[in-house]
Design a protein around this motif. Structure first.
Motif: not given
Ligand code: FES
Ligand SMILES: [Fe+2]
Length: 411
Positions: A20-45
């Motif tokens: 999570l850390d790279p996703a929560t940095r301030d710009l210009p260093d912020a990055r997207v969330l890890p991909p599992q956050a968008y497609c994993s059934d377990a993460f959705f639960e």
């Protein structure tokens, strides 16, 4: 639904939490969330508990509940609830699950009732959720004892600007103070005399993760490339991002128009708007569109002619129900004089044609984005300064994820 514990967190959940850390940095260093956050059934639960059981969720408008006994029965993030105008005139929410064996007393419907009677064995509750009758079992247990045991569990409920919200977290901060930064956007709109055109339900869910849709909605980086010509009237280079603070439940940006009095039309963003410009707005408001996200379920668009709201509810990691918000007809607050125009339907059709064009273009990128999340080469890409709102959304989400991890003993 019980919270996951440290001992049985799924590897996909661990993968997101530990990256999570790279996703929560301030710009210009912020990055997207890890991909599992968008497609994993377990993460959705995990997310259902982390986000949807601990956030304010929009469930409707007060116009849907004008009289005592009016109710909406709906399923929110897997929870069956009732939202009711009670005998005292207040709006309240409660679990719809009968306290006998748990059949919903009402489900995915609306109407007016004096009582809610469970269809299974006909235990009956009043508008405040108190048990008032139960067949046969009263021979075995006094009704007074049953009444003490069996009240439909209350769910926190708050009305803000006529929108009804619920929250399954009894300890969550009150909603209104967390939305105060949106107050300036409402100034000048005659809220006491606005008519709500309720959103039409969508026929089928869209096949992508709920965050992919909200990210597309709230970032202006893509608009000149994905929506050439039809978005030129609202160039993203003029965007003004509102600062975000950790207590905020709103992420917002304003985009100036090239001229006064614009709105969504059959030609995209253009002037004149489909509906008459609201004369009480400030010069600035008459010359901009503002997009606001009230995560995780609601969005608001302020234009010189209307306020548009949309509600989005995920059904799974990769499907989402959407209504209003320019996705379907309605979800509009307009002055009464506008609603009573004889050509209102024609004007609404103009707006929806622009919405259709924007939606078609966004659908293409949303589908492609969803597919990309499953790739072994899914990027952890760097965010652009025109994606400030994505950085803010990542911070809002990460706070929810980390709080859940802490509740699970991982903090
Ligand atoms: S489950 Fe409702 S009365 Fe039995
Ligand atoms: Fe778009």
């Amino acid at each position: 639904m019980s919270a996951p514990s440290a001992t049985h967190l799924h590897p996909d959940v661990q993968a997101v939490l530990s990256n999570l850390d790279p996703a929560t940095r301030d710009l210009p260093d912020a990055r997207v969330l890890p991909p599992q956050a968008y497609c994993s059934d377990a993460f959705f639960e995990f997310e259902r508990e982390a986000v949807f059981m601990h956030s304010w969720l929009c469930v409707g408008r007060v116009e849907q509940l004008p009289a005592a006994g009016d109710y909406i029965a709906l399923t929110v993030a897997g929870e069956s609830i009732l939202v009711v105008r009670d005998t005292g005139g207040g709006v309240r929410a409660m679990s719809a699950l009968c306290r006998h064996r748990g059949h919903p007393v009402a489900q995915n419907c609306s109407g007016n009732a004096k009582r809610f009677t469970c269809p299974y064995h006909r235990w009956t509750y009043d508008l405040e959720g108190r048990l008032v009758g139960a067949p046969h079992i009263v021979r075995q247990v006094p009704i007074e004892t049953l009444k003490q045991e069996a009240t439909l569990p209350p769910v926190r409920c708050e009305v803000w600007q006529g929108f009804v919200f619920v929250n399954f977290d009894d300890g969550a901060p009150a909603l209104a103070p967390t939305l105060s930064k949106l107050d300036p956007y409402f100034e000048g709109y005659p809220m006491h005399d606005m008519v709500a055109v309720l959103p039409r339900p969508q026929e089928a869910p869209v096949p992508w993760n709920w965050k992919i849709l909200l990210e597309n909605y709230i970032e202006p980086y893509h608009t000149e490339f994905v929506h050439p010509v039809i978005h030129d009237f609202a160039p993203s280079t003029g965007v003004v991002f509102d600062p975000w603070h950790p207590d905020d439940n709103a992420i917002s940006r304003g985009v100036p128009f090239l001229a006064e009095g614009g709105g969504l039309t059959e030609a995209g963003w253009a002037a004149p708007a489909s509906f008459p410009v609201i004369p009480t707005l400030s010069d600035r408001q008459k010359r901009q569109v503002a997009f606001c996200l009230l995560p995780p379920t609601m969005n608001l668009i302020f234009t010189p002619d209307m306020i548009c709201w949309g509600v989005t509810y995920p059904e799974s990691a990769t499907s989402l129900r959407v209504s209003g918000g320019l996705f379907t007809h309605g979800g509009w607050l307009v002055p009464r004089a506008t609603a009573e125009l004889p050509d209102f339907d024609d004007r609404a059709a103009r707006l929806m044609e622009g919405s259709r064009q924007l939606g078609e273009q966004d659908t293409g990128v949303n589908v492609a984005m969803q597919a990309a999340k499953r790739s072994r080469h899914a990027p952890h890409g760097r965010l652009c300064y025109l994606e400030e709102t994505l950085s803010q959304f990542n911070k809002w989400l990460s706070a929810k994820y980390r709080a859940q991890a802490a509740r699970s003993g991982l903090g």
